[in-house]
Scaffold this active site. Structure first.
Site, PDB file in Angstrom:
ATOM      1  N   TYR A  54       0.844  -1.245   0.125  1.00 23.28           N
ATOM      2  CA  TYR A  54      -0.041  -0.123  -0.030  1.00 23.28           C
ATOM      3  C   TYR A  54       0.923   1.322   0.140  1.00 23.28           C
ATOM      4  CZ  TYR A  54      -4.953  -0.956   0.288  1.00 23.28           C
ATOM      5  OH  TYR A  54      -6.288  -1.205   0.150  1.00 23.28           O
ATOM      6  N   GLU A  56      -0.370   4.785  -0.493  1.00 18.94           N
ATOM      7  CA  GLU A  56      -1.514   6.146  -0.804  1.00 18.94           C
ATOM      8  C   GLU A  56      -0.519   7.147  -0.295  1.00 18.94           C
ATOM      9  OE1 GLU A  56      -2.849   3.390   1.296  1.00 18.94           O
ATOM     10  OE2 GLU A  56      -4.686   3.637   1.266  1.00 18.94           O
ATOM     11  N   ASP A 201      -6.546  14.106 -24.934  1.00 22.44           N
ATOM     12  CA  ASP A 201      -6.441  12.664 -24.624  1.00 22.44           C
ATOM     13  C   ASP A 201      -5.763  12.122 -25.840  1.00 22.44           C
ATOM     14  OD1 ASP A 201      -6.679   9.856 -24.395  1.00 22.44           O
ATOM     15  OD2 ASP A 201      -8.967  10.115 -23.880  1.00 22.44           O
ATOM     16  N   THR A 228      -3.602   6.445 -21.876  1.00 22.16           N
ATOM     17  CA  THR A 228      -3.169   5.045 -21.367  1.00 22.16           C
ATOM     18  C   THR A 228      -1.886   4.916 -21.738  1.00 22.16           C
ATOM     19  OG1 THR A 228      -4.001   4.194 -23.458  1.00 22.16           O
ATOM     20  CG2 THR A 228      -5.524   4.145 -21.729  1.00 22.16           C
ATOM     21  N   LYS A 231      -1.421   1.261 -25.103  1.00 19.28           N
ATOM     22  CA  LYS A 231      -1.590   0.897 -26.565  1.00 19.28           C
ATOM     23  C   LYS A 231      -0.201   1.264 -27.385  1.00 19.28           C
ATOM     24  CE  LYS A 231      -6.422   2.763 -25.845  1.00 19.28           C
ATOM     25  NZ  LYS A 231      -6.689   3.384 -24.692  1.00 19.28           N
ATOM     26  N   ARG A 237      -1.194  -2.208 -18.990  1.00 18.97           N
ATOM     27  CA  ARG A 237      -2.712  -1.497 -18.901  1.00 18.97           C
ATOM     28  C   ARG A 237      -2.676  -0.553 -17.675  1.00 18.97           C
ATOM     29  NH1 ARG A 237      -6.740  -2.825 -21.882  1.00 18.97           N
ATOM     30  NH2 ARG A 237      -5.656  -4.154 -22.702  1.00 18.97           N
TER      31      ARG A 237
HETATM   32  N1  DSN Z   1     -11.385   0.872 -25.809  1.00 15.33           N
HETATM   33  C1  DSN Z   1     -10.212   1.712 -26.220  1.00 15.33           C
HETATM   34  C2  DSN Z   1      -9.836   1.537 -27.769  1.00 15.33           C
HETATM   35  O1  DSN Z   1     -10.119   0.520 -28.190  1.00 15.33           O
HETATM   36  O2  DSN Z   1      -9.833   2.417 -28.015  1.00 15.33           O
HETATM   37  C3  DSN Z   1     -10.395   2.771 -25.827  1.00 15.33           C
HETATM   38  O3  DSN Z   1     -10.603   3.038 -24.303  1.00 15.33           O
END
Ligand code: DSN
Length: 422
Positions: A54, A56, A201, A228, A231, A237
């Site tokens: 933990y 925090e 984003d 994120t 990707k 993730r």
């Molecule tokens: N689910 C993602 C995508 O495939 O673009 C975005 O959150």
């Protein structure tokens, strides 16, 4: 098979699901543009004992003791993220891209404030204010769209008109199903004109930015970038928030993530983010990012040669959105199923102002981040695009489809999923 000895011995059911997925990934081509294959080092960090802790708070300011190693790993992740994106501040604790966006809204807005974001069917994301999401109970969302779905050009004049009328506090750029580059200077100019924060984003294109294959929105005056890490950036993730230079905004973001939205940070994931950011700082990542774009262009050329309509008229990034219903009379859901049956995974997707429903839309969305990680160059990508079209044109011919399946399996065997990138 990777090392899952303990799970195999202890829990046959979970082991069998993991083994099945491992086989599926090895034997098929991953074209979902938001997916990728992480390195073994990233997976080892995710699987590490840091999950026990933990933590925090933030480095040097935690609520529990025993933080010498969690602090070290979080500082590494922060410093590497800052360097990758030329940001003065980074928060690496967001559990996901959705959390990153929600925290960003709460950091910058008061309940009832307005956000101007991209319409979902024109490429925007659920968390940019789709009515099905709870965030719309707190904030008001207004929309901009493409002016012409066949060029991908955003209707900046209408965007300015809506901005003047709705007086948003955030002008939000970014997308999850849009294949062209945005005019960042115009977004920032509109935000400035109405006194809004310019936020983007970058979840889909974070790896392209980090690898220098796409423009960095901070260079155009954006204040905040959410993302994120899994990707094109090829990490675990998770979520990430970057602040260009405002200490005031950075403090608000940190507070919004913890204690505002989340509890204990996922320290094992933060360690994996640090590893992935380290990989992205390696010069080899630049080559990877550039190859993603070359590969997408190779696929685009094949779809164009077959007269299949692509939203935006093609691609300038890692993804293609093809109107398979309009061009071939095959609904997106059926196309997804046919391609899945030959070992090509992608997703059905709505297209601009789709006349069909979200569960069976007109389009398919696919991209090159994962197959590029696998080592594919333009030649293999063009071949894959030809197999896709061939499968769709012979969707009712089982023998033909099984021939394509065999070819895809052979291609996968020739290009095994790599475990190291640097
Ligand atoms: N689910 C993602 C995508 O495939 O673009 C975005 O959150």
């Amino acid at each position: 098979m990777n090392q899952y000895d303990a799970i195999k011995k202890q829990d046959e059911e979970v082991f069998s699901a993991i083994a099945g997925e491992e086989e599926r990934e090895a034997q098929g081509l991953e074209l979902i543009p938001s997916e990728n294959y992480v390195s073994r080092a990233v997976r080892e960090a995710q699987a590490s004992i840091l999950t026990n802790k933990y933590a925090e708070g933030y480095p040097g300011k935690r609520y529990y003791g025993g933080q010498e190693f969690t602090d070290a790993v979080e500082v590494l992740a922060i410093e590497r993220a800052k360097k990758l994106f030329n940001a003065k501040y980074a928060n690496v604790q967001a559990h996901s891209g959705a959390n990153a966006n929600i925290a960003m809204y709460f950091a910058l807005l008061q309940p009832g404030d307005t956000v101007l974001g991209m319409d979902l069917s024109h490429g925007g994301h659920l968390t940019h204010g789709h009515p099905v999401t709870y965030i719309t109970k707190f904030f008001n969302f207004v929309r901009y769209k493409m002016k012409d779905a066949d060029t991908g050009e955003i209707d900046y004049d209408d965007m300015l008109r809506v901005a003047k009328e709705a007086k948003p506090k955030i002008v939000l750029a970014g997308f999850s199903a849009y294949s062209r580059e945005l005019d960042y200077a115009k977004f920032v100019a509109i935000a400035r004109e109405v006194g809004a924060y310019a936020v983007i984003d970058i979840a889909h294109i974070a790896g392209l930015i980090a690898g220098g294959a796409a423009k960095n929105p901070f260079d155009y005056g954006f204040a905040v970038m959410t993302s994120t890490t899994h990707k094109t950036l090829r990490g675990p993730r998770g979520g990430l928030i970057l602040v260009r230079d405002s200490e005031e905004i950075a403090k608000k973001i940190d507070k919004a993530i913890f204690p505002g939205l989340q509890g204990g940070p996922l320290m094992h994931i933060i360690a994996a983010k640090a590893v992935a950011f380290g990989e992205a700082l390696d010069p080899s990542f630049k080559t990877y990012a550039e190859q993603i774009l070359l590969n997408a262009k190779a696929m685009e050329a094949v779809f164009r040669a077959h007269n299949i309509r692509m939203l935006g008229g093609g691609t300038s990034n890692h993804l293609i959105l093809a109107d398979v219903f309009g061009s071939l009379g095959i609904p997106g859901k059926e196309a997804e199923g046919v391609l899945d049956s030959v070992g090509i995974t992608l997703n059905k997707n709505v297209i601009a102002d789709d006349t069909r429903g979200a569960l069976d839309p007109s389009g398919i969305r696919f991209g090159t981040p994962a197959i590029t990680t696998r080592g594919f160059k333009e030649g293999e990508c063009a071949q894959v695009a030809e197999y896709m079209v061939d499968a769709l044109l012979h969707k009712d011919d089982a023998a033909h489809l099984s021939g394509i399946r065999a070819t895809i399996t052979e291609l996968c065997t020739r290009f095994p999923i790599p475990e190291t990138f640097v």
